[in-house]
Design an enzyme around this catalytic site. Structure first.
Site, mmCIF file in Angstrom:
data_model
loop_
_atom_site.group_PDB
_atom_site.id
_atom_site.type_symbol
_atom_site.label_atom_id
_atom_site.label_comp_id
_atom_site.label_asym_id
_atom_site.label_seq_id
_atom_site.Cartn_x
_atom_site.Cartn_y
_atom_site.Cartn_z
ATOM 1 N N CYS A 73 0.817 -1.222 0.000
ATOM 2 C CA CYS A 73 0.000 0.000 0.000
ATOM 3 C C CYS A 73 0.847 1.267 0.000
ATOM 4 C CB CYS A 73 -0.908 0.033 1.233
ATOM 5 S SG CYS A 73 -2.022 -1.363 1.412
ATOM 6 N N ALA A 75 3.325 4.253 -0.826
ATOM 7 C CA ALA A 75 3.664 4.893 -2.099
ATOM 8 C C ALA A 75 3.923 6.368 -1.864
ATOM 9 C CB ALA A 75 2.526 4.733 -3.110
ATOM 10 N N ARG A 76 4.596 6.974 -2.824
ATOM 11 C CA ARG A 76 4.633 8.436 -2.884
ATOM 12 C C ARG A 76 3.447 8.845 -3.741
ATOM 13 N NH1 ARG A 76 6.925 13.173 -5.706
ATOM 14 N NH2 ARG A 76 7.861 14.565 -4.153
ATOM 15 N N TYR A 145 3.173 10.715 -11.230
ATOM 16 C CA TYR A 145 2.683 9.726 -10.275
ATOM 17 C C TYR A 145 2.125 8.501 -11.000
ATOM 18 C CZ TYR A 145 -0.714 7.501 -7.166
ATOM 19 O OH TYR A 145 -1.460 6.578 -6.457
ATOM 20 N N LYS A 149 3.599 4.517 -11.210
ATOM 21 C CA LYS A 149 2.832 3.336 -10.801
ATOM 22 C C LYS A 149 2.745 2.312 -11.942
ATOM 23 C CE LYS A 149 0.850 3.146 -7.139
ATOM 24 N NZ LYS A 149 1.303 2.618 -5.832
ATOM 25 N N GLY A 194 -20.910 25.920 4.647
ATOM 26 C CA GLY A 194 -21.968 26.526 3.852
ATOM 27 C C GLY A 194 -21.468 27.347 2.687
#
Length: 323
Positions: A73, A75-76, A145, A149, A194
């Site tokens: 799991c 990661a950068r 990124y 991967k 709001g």
């Protein structure tokens, strides 16, 4: 009595990793090992911390002795205010080089299965209208990124073919749940305050996955024989427009979404003026994921519905950060 299998979860204190170790530690057939940066971190009872070695390579064998399965799991991830002069090089150091080091160490420690959390963004930032991404689509990563991967997927897949390691790649869209940060947390902050949002006229479609649903799928992939050497896509199997998401999230927060119907071309022009094109695409573009193959192959379905997951997310936010 059979011995427990050792399963190593990297990023054991992260958003996904921490939820996963809590899920797995109650399984009587598993001994859960969590890769963490410090030994004094707060882990669930029964989880064994595993530290990296001095040179930042994941030292699986030194602490674990034997590893049967790895769920990667760590990661950068996206850096909103990137300061690195060469972002791709920095992403590669963690997401490619260290991932491959971990996979090699896992093989040396006896691992037979390696579950790698990748990103749906290896397919691109946006899908075509009504044309969700599928696992067989040609990857088109659009940022450092996503490219890192994809490169990690390819290099670990090559290692797996050489060694017999079973590789399971899960390409993940935006994950939300208790403790979520980033844009999703910002949306909750806006809704609670709001703030009027010019997103009421959007009719886009985006896939997300609740943390509980992702963790459930990972749990299934630890044992399921059909998951071996597969690339799997995951989602809640209910796509939402940005305006619908905001309305349902506001309801979970006990608020009313103040959404203004502004023409999309005006939003796009404003985003360009302020240099926020990427943020604009994440809010108004289509990014749909077809997870039907995953469901059919594994006999899996998301166990948690969108509104239940939004409710858990909102409840945690209000307790920790709300008024």
């Amino acid at each position: 009595m059979s011995l427990k299998r050792n399963i190593l979860v990297t990023g054991g204190t992260g958003f996904i990793g921490s939820a996963l170790v809590k899920r797995l530690v109650v399984r009587p057939d598993l001994q859960v090992l969590a890769w963490v940066r410090r030994s004094d971190v707060d882990l669930p009872a029964g989880v064994t911390p595993v530290l990296p070695s001095f040179n930042r390579i994941f030292a699986v064998g030194s602490a674990a002795g034997r590893v049967d399965t790895v769920v990667h799991c760590a990661a950068r991830v996206h850096v909103m205010n990137e300061t690195a002069s060469d972002p791709l090089s920095e992403f590669r150091k963690v997401n490619v080089e260290l991932t491959l080091d971990l996979a090699r160490a896992a093989v040396a420690a006896g691992a037979t299965r390696f579950i790698f959390l990748s990103t749906i963004k290896v397919h691109g930032e946006c899908s075509g209208a009504g044309a969700p991404f599928t696992a067989c689509d040609i990857p088109r990563p659009a940022d450092p990124y996503a490219l890192s991967k994809l490169e990690a997927e390819e290099q670990v897949r090559a290692l797996a073919s050489e060694t017999g390691l079973e590789l399971v790649v899960i390409r993940v869209p935006l994950v939300y749940g208790p403790g979520v940060k980033g844009n999703f947390r910002s949306m909750m902050r806006w809704l609670v305050a709001g703030v009027p949002l010019p997103l009421g006229g959007l009719n886009n479609r985006r896939s997300l996955v609740a943390l509980d649903n992702l963790v459930d799928l990972i749990d299934v992939c630890i044992d399921h024989p059909v998951a071996a050497n597969r690339t799997l896509l995951v989602s809640d199997c209910e796509d939402l427009s940005t305006s619908a998401l905001l309305q349902r999230l506001a309801g979970a927060l006990g608020r009313r979404a103040r959404l203004l119907s502004i023409p999309e071309r005006w939003i796009a022009k404003t985003a360009r003026i302020f240099g926020q094109e990427h943020a604009y695409q994440r809010l108004v573009g289509n990014l749909q994921v077809d997870a039907s193959e995953t469901c059919e192959l594994l006999g899996w379905a998301p166990p948690v519905g969108v509104d239940e997951a939004l409710g858990k997310t909102a409840e945690h936010y209000l307790k920790k950060d709300g008024p």
